[in-house]
Write an enzyme that holds these catalytic residues in place. Structure first.
Site, PDB file in Angstrom:
ATOM      1  N   GLU A 286      57.772  97.881 101.042  1.00 27.27           N
ATOM      2  CA  GLU A 286      57.199  98.390  99.788  1.00 27.27           C
ATOM      3  C   GLU A 286      58.265  98.928  98.847  1.00 27.27           C
ATOM      4  O   GLU A 286      58.056  99.000  97.640  1.00 27.27           O
ATOM      5  CB  GLU A 286      56.174  99.493 100.084  1.00 27.27           C
ATOM      6  CG  GLU A 286      54.749  99.004  99.935  1.00 27.27           C
ATOM      7  CD  GLU A 286      53.692 100.064 100.141  1.00 27.27           C
ATOM      8  OE1 GLU A 286      52.569  99.655 100.470  1.00 27.27           O
ATOM      9  OE2 GLU A 286      53.943 101.271 100.006  1.00 27.27           O
ATOM     10  N   HIS A 307      59.864  85.818 124.806  1.00 30.92           N
ATOM     11  CA  HIS A 307      59.027  84.758 125.386  1.00 30.92           C
ATOM     12  C   HIS A 307      58.066  84.170 124.361  1.00 30.92           C
ATOM     13  O   HIS A 307      57.165  83.420 124.711  1.00 30.92           O
ATOM     14  CB  HIS A 307      58.278  85.308 126.603  1.00 30.92           C
ATOM     15  CG  HIS A 307      59.219  85.762 127.684  1.00 30.92           C
ATOM     16  ND1 HIS A 307      59.533  84.988 128.783  1.00 30.92           N
ATOM     17  CD2 HIS A 307      59.962  86.897 127.801  1.00 30.92           C
ATOM     18  CE1 HIS A 307      60.407  85.632 129.537  1.00 30.92           C
ATOM     19  NE2 HIS A 307      60.689  86.796 128.970  1.00 30.92           N
ATOM     20  N   LYS A 421      43.844  95.098  94.810  1.00 28.30           N
ATOM     21  CA  LYS A 421      42.825  96.149  94.695  1.00 28.30           C
ATOM     22  C   LYS A 421      41.930  95.910  93.497  1.00 28.30           C
ATOM     23  O   LYS A 421      40.709  96.007  93.593  1.00 28.30           O
ATOM     24  CB  LYS A 421      43.498  97.524  94.540  1.00 28.30           C
ATOM     25  CG  LYS A 421      44.103  98.055  95.816  1.00 28.30           C
ATOM     26  CD  LYS A 421      44.580  99.479  95.595  1.00 28.30           C
ATOM     27  CE  LYS A 421      45.451  99.947  96.734  1.00 28.30           C
ATOM     28  NZ  LYS A 421      46.172 101.169  96.433  1.00 28.30           N
TER      29      LYS A 421
HETATM   30  O1  PA5 Z   1      53.751 104.267 100.334  1.00 26.74           O
HETATM   31  C1  PA5 Z   1      52.724 104.348  99.683  1.00 26.74           C
HETATM   32  O2  PA5 Z   1      52.649 105.025  98.652  1.00 26.74           O
HETATM   33  C2  PA5 Z   1      51.443 103.663 100.136  1.00 26.74           C
HETATM   34  O3  PA5 Z   1      51.637 102.803 101.199  1.00 26.74           O
HETATM   35  C3  PA5 Z   1      50.413 104.702 100.529  1.00 26.74           C
HETATM   36  O4  PA5 Z   1      50.901 105.471 101.577  1.00 26.74           O
HETATM   37  C4  PA5 Z   1      49.085 104.068 100.950  1.00 26.74           C
HETATM   38  O5  PA5 Z   1      48.658 103.144 100.000  1.00 26.74           O
HETATM   39  C5  PA5 Z   1      48.026 105.137 101.129  1.00 26.74           C
HETATM   40  O6  PA5 Z   1      47.847 105.849  99.929  1.00 26.74           O
HETATM   41  P1  PA5 Z   1      47.116 107.233  99.881  1.00 26.74           P
HETATM   42  O7  PA5 Z   1      47.867 108.200 100.723  1.00 26.74           O
HETATM   43  O8  PA5 Z   1      47.098 107.621  98.429  1.00 26.74           O
HETATM   44  O9  PA5 Z   1      45.722 107.015 100.412  1.00 26.74           O
END
Ligand code: PA5
Length: 433
Positions: A286, A307, A421
């Protein structure tokens, strides 16, 4: 320095001129992180989190103690950065079969995770698994608006209401933004305990905040030791290149990337490290995968995956390198005994420990993959304990910031996650999207 890097098995892929150029880039990237002048500089709250959090550990520990006292099960609800840190920490530090142990042996509630998917069967099975055991919820969502945890919370809250009625103040613990989001409203209305995520700490950089610390404390992890390990790494960021594993890691992985190795596989020989790789994949995927750039983070658990994936790694397309998490110390002796008949032909290993065999498998594989054209970075740590895990979390976070700056992307946003989303919300008919 609590961990060291070994580049013996990547040497032939490293060219001195490129290395020097990238060293300079990494040093500049590190300076700009510290001076807060780079991209996404309003999301650098994770950088001094290990020291800042020490002031909050007493409250976190006291909430954890109350959960440990009144619950046989804790369900942690969260997704992405809101669950992977705690999950990886529990796997790294606790018994391999923590949840399956008897309550006396486990010394703490069983801990399960929800809101990590939208499978109805998963949630049904989880409710079935809780059975008539007492349970509490730690709902973690920085935004407080993420669909998966919100839905899981609705279902699980109604399970709690069936057992304990409407007053759930001693059963529901929220970890969220100080002011925004649905969870903040609920905390106010219902009087639930709320732990705050600093707005300048992004989800995937939040393991050392209450996001990771509360579930880990419930599992009996010494959160002060974890923060001390992270603090040690925090101090090491100022070291010169030769004493600085974060810069070294960022430089070599970028060098390999520029030489055409586009995939990095995080490798381990200890199943307890499996989820650390899952946490790492989110952190790097990310943070770096933007503007059509970035090393693709993958993982494999050896010897299991030798394996399955071993053939590809040895002989397939030459576009991947491996980062091995090597743990020096092994916990259990497990000496191989000889037998009179030697039917399984293993007597040649008589007197050797299982760890010795495991380490030889590691050495043999490193050599084979290196000879086959796969570079390997080795991240070595003395033992897989709480302090070293703290160090490791911070090590990977800092190296990620440096590495992403070297790629010239913003490590702290995630614009690409929004597209699916908004499509999903349109299909579901969510108002005002
Ligand atoms: O790194 C990030 O910002 C995302 O992966 C969030 O952790 C994830 O989308 C969860 O978001 P939230 O904590 O707002 O529910």
């Amino acid at each position: 320095m609590r961990l060291s890097l070994d580049f013996k098995y990547s040497q032939k892929f490293i060219d001195e001129k490129t290395l020097v150029r990238l060293k300079n880039e990494a040093i500049e990237a590190s300076k700009s992180l510290q001076a807060k002048t780079g991209k996404g500089n309003d999301f650098l709250g994770w950088m001094d989190l290990p020291s800042r959090m020490k002031a909050q550990t007493e409250r976190i520990q006291s909430l954890a103690n109350s959960i440990r006292l009144n619950s046989e099960v804790l369900i942690v609800i969260g997704i992405g950065g809101s669950y992977l840190g705690a999950k990886s920490g529990i796997h790294f530090l606790k018994h391999h079969f923590y949840n399956e142990l008897s309550a006396e042996k486990r010394d703490g509630p069983a801990i399960f995770f929800a809101g990590t998917n939208m499978s109805p069967q998963y949630l049904k099975d989880l409710i079935d698994l809780i059975g008539d055991r007492s349970f509490s919820l730690n709902v973690i969502s920085k935004s407080g608006t993420t669909t998966e945890p919100a839905i899981a919370f609705r279902f699980l809250k109604s399970e709690l209401e069936k057992r304990y009625g409407k007053d759930l103040k001693d059963r529901i613990f929220l970890t969220t933004d100080p002011d925004r989001g649905a969870l903040t409203g609920m905390a106010k209305n219902e009087g639930y305990e709320k732990l705050v995520i600093d707005p300048s700490v992004g989800g995937r950089f939040s393991v050392l905040s209450p996001v990771g610390l509360l579930p880990l404390a419930v599992a009996g992890v010494d959160i002060n030791a974890l923060l001390s390990g992270a603090e040690a790494a925090m101090k090491d960021v100022d070291n010169t290149y030769d004493e600085n594993p974060m810069l070294q890691y960022a430089v070599v992985r970028n060098h390999l990337y520029q030489s055409g190795f586009k995939i990095e596989m995080m490798i381990n020989y200890e199943p307890r490290l499996h989820f650390l790789a899952e946490w790492w994949k989110q952190l790097y995927g990310e943070s770096e995968g933007k503007e059509h750039k970035g090393i693709f983070p993958a993982s494999a658990s050896y010897t299991t995956d030798l394996h399955s994936l071993g053939q590809y790694v040895q002989d397939g397309e030459r576009h991947l390198f491996q980062t091995l998490l090597h743990v020096e110390e092994s916990a259990a002796g497990m000496v191989i005994q000889g037998t009179a008949d030697d039917l399984d032909k293993l007597n040649y290993l008589e007197g050797k420990t299982l760890d010795y065999v495991n380490k030889k498998a590691e050495e043999a594989t490193l050599q084979a993959h290196y000879d086959g054209g796969v570079p390997n970075i080795i991240v070595k740590m003395e033992k897989a304990d709480t302090y070293n895990l703290g160090y490791l979390f911070y090590f990977f976070e800092y190296a990620c910031g440096v590495s992403a700056y070297m790629l010239d992307v913003n490590p702290f946003d995630q614009p690409g996650v929004e597209t699916y989303k908004s499509n999903m919300f349109k299909l579901l008919g969510k108002p005002n999207v």
